[in-house]
Design a protein around this motif. Structure first.
Motif, short mmCIF file in Angstrom:
data_model
loop_
_atom_site.label_atom_id
_atom_site.label_comp_id
_atom_site.label_asym_id
_atom_site.label_seq_id
_atom_site.Cartn_x
_atom_site.Cartn_y
_atom_site.Cartn_z
N ALA A 42 43.12 40.37 34.86
CA ALA A 42 43.27 40.33 36.32
C ALA A 42 43.90 39.01 36.73
CB ALA A 42 41.92 40.52 36.99
N GLU A 43 44.98 39.09 37.48
CA GLU A 43 45.76 37.91 37.84
C GLU A 43 44.95 36.79 38.50
OE1 GLU A 43 49.69 36.76 40.41
OE2 GLU A 43 49.49 38.80 39.67
N PRO A 44 44.01 37.09 39.38
CA PRO A 44 43.28 35.98 40.02
C PRO A 44 42.31 35.25 39.08
CG PRO A 44 43.03 38.03 41.28
CD PRO A 44 43.68 38.38 39.98
N ASN A 45 41.96 35.87 37.95
CA ASN A 45 40.89 35.34 37.10
C ASN A 45 41.39 34.42 36.00
OD1 ASN A 45 39.19 36.98 38.55
ND2 ASN A 45 39.03 38.54 36.96
N THR A 46 40.64 33.35 35.79
CA THR A 46 40.78 32.52 34.61
C THR A 46 39.40 32.47 33.97
OG1 THR A 46 42.47 31.16 35.68
CG2 THR A 46 41.42 30.25 33.71
N VAL A 47 39.28 33.08 32.79
CA VAL A 47 38.00 33.12 32.09
C VAL A 47 37.98 31.99 31.08
CG1 VAL A 47 36.43 34.50 30.66
CG2 VAL A 47 37.84 35.63 32.41
N VAL A 65 42.73 32.83 44.64
CA VAL A 65 43.41 33.79 45.50
C VAL A 65 44.19 33.05 46.58
CG1 VAL A 65 43.10 35.77 47.04
CG2 VAL A 65 41.53 35.43 45.13
N PRO A 66 45.52 33.28 46.65
CA PRO A 66 46.28 32.69 47.75
C PRO A 66 46.02 33.48 49.03
CG PRO A 66 47.73 33.93 46.29
CD PRO A 66 46.35 33.98 45.69
N GLY A 70 45.47 29.20 52.94
CA GLY A 70 45.48 28.31 51.79
C GLY A 70 44.91 28.98 50.55
N VAL A 71 44.97 28.28 49.44
CA VAL A 71 44.47 28.80 48.18
C VAL A 71 42.95 28.70 48.17
CG1 VAL A 71 44.47 28.48 45.66
CG2 VAL A 71 46.59 28.14 46.97
N ARG A 72 42.30 29.80 47.86
CA ARG A 72 40.84 29.85 47.76
C ARG A 72 40.45 29.98 46.30
NH1 ARG A 72 39.99 28.24 52.65
NH2 ARG A 72 40.34 29.76 54.27
N CYS A 73 39.48 29.19 45.88
CA CYS A 73 38.96 29.28 44.52
C CYS A 73 37.45 29.45 44.57
CB CYS A 73 39.30 28.03 43.71
SG CYS A 73 41.02 27.97 43.19
N ARG A 74 36.97 30.25 43.64
CA ARG A 74 35.55 30.55 43.57
C ARG A 74 35.14 30.60 42.11
NH1 ARG A 74 31.86 32.23 46.86
NH2 ARG A 74 30.23 33.57 46.11
N ILE A 75 34.02 30.01 41.80
CA ILE A 75 33.46 30.07 40.44
C ILE A 75 32.44 31.20 40.40
CG2 ILE A 75 31.99 28.85 38.79
CD1 ILE A 75 33.41 26.25 39.66
N ARG A 102 42.27 22.44 41.40
CA ARG A 102 43.09 21.38 42.01
C ARG A 102 44.56 21.60 41.67
NH1 ARG A 102 40.79 15.84 41.30
NH2 ARG A 102 39.94 16.23 43.35
N GLU A 103 44.85 21.93 40.40
CA GLU A 103 46.23 22.20 39.99
C GLU A 103 46.82 23.39 40.74
OE1 GLU A 103 46.12 22.73 35.74
OE2 GLU A 103 45.40 20.67 35.41
N ALA A 104 45.99 24.36 41.12
CA ALA A 104 46.44 25.55 41.85
C ALA A 104 46.65 25.27 43.33
CB ALA A 104 45.43 26.69 41.68
#
Length: 148
Positions: A42-47, A65-66, A70-75, A102-104
């Protein structure tokens, strides 16, 4: 300890998640190769996984998720094997996820943690996460077939 991104679902990864996921949720079925493959692809995921002495001892999924604002990140789905707790695995995984966020271009990273997970909540606060007052709503789609 090494932190790596899962790009391919191997037998080792399937076995590790079958061992780890029940330690996170008693209601979640151990994932099979196909379900793990969908999550990893899945494109939004980094495992991410943490290895100690070559063995996978923890995992975390960063969802990026863009949005128009702005870009939203969730753990999500953070779990450290019971045999490796207290050894900094959770901190290493979370710090790696924060770097990726942060890089995203994300301005912040969110996560939720049950109050009963005392050590995890202490860790997140120690790493700089701030508790927010918010209303979290959940609509159970497993209920009646007809939506309101």
């Amino acid at each position: 300890m090494e932190i790596e991104t899962i790009r391919e679902v191997t037998d080792e990864v399937v076995a590790a998640f079958a061992r780890l996921l029940p330690q996170l949720s008693s209601s979640a079925d151990p994932p099979d190769r196909a379900s793990l493959g969908r999550v990893v692809a899945a494109e939004p995921n980094t495992v991410l996984v943490a290895r100690s002495a070559g063995r996978i001892v923890g995992t975390l999924t960063l969802v990026t998720v863009p949005m128009l604002t702005g870009v939203r990140c969730r753990i999500e789905d953070v779990v450290v094997d019971s045999s490796a707790r207290g050894q900094g695995v959770g901190a290493e995984l979370t710090t790696a996820a924060l770097r990726l966020a942060r890089e995203a271009g994300a301005g912040s990273v969110e996560l939720t943690s049950r109050a009963s997970r005392i050590a995890a909540n202490r860790l997140y606060q120690r790493l700089g996460f701030q508790r927010r007052e918010s209303n979290l709503y959940r609509y159970p789609l497993s209920g009646p077939a007809e939506l309101p």
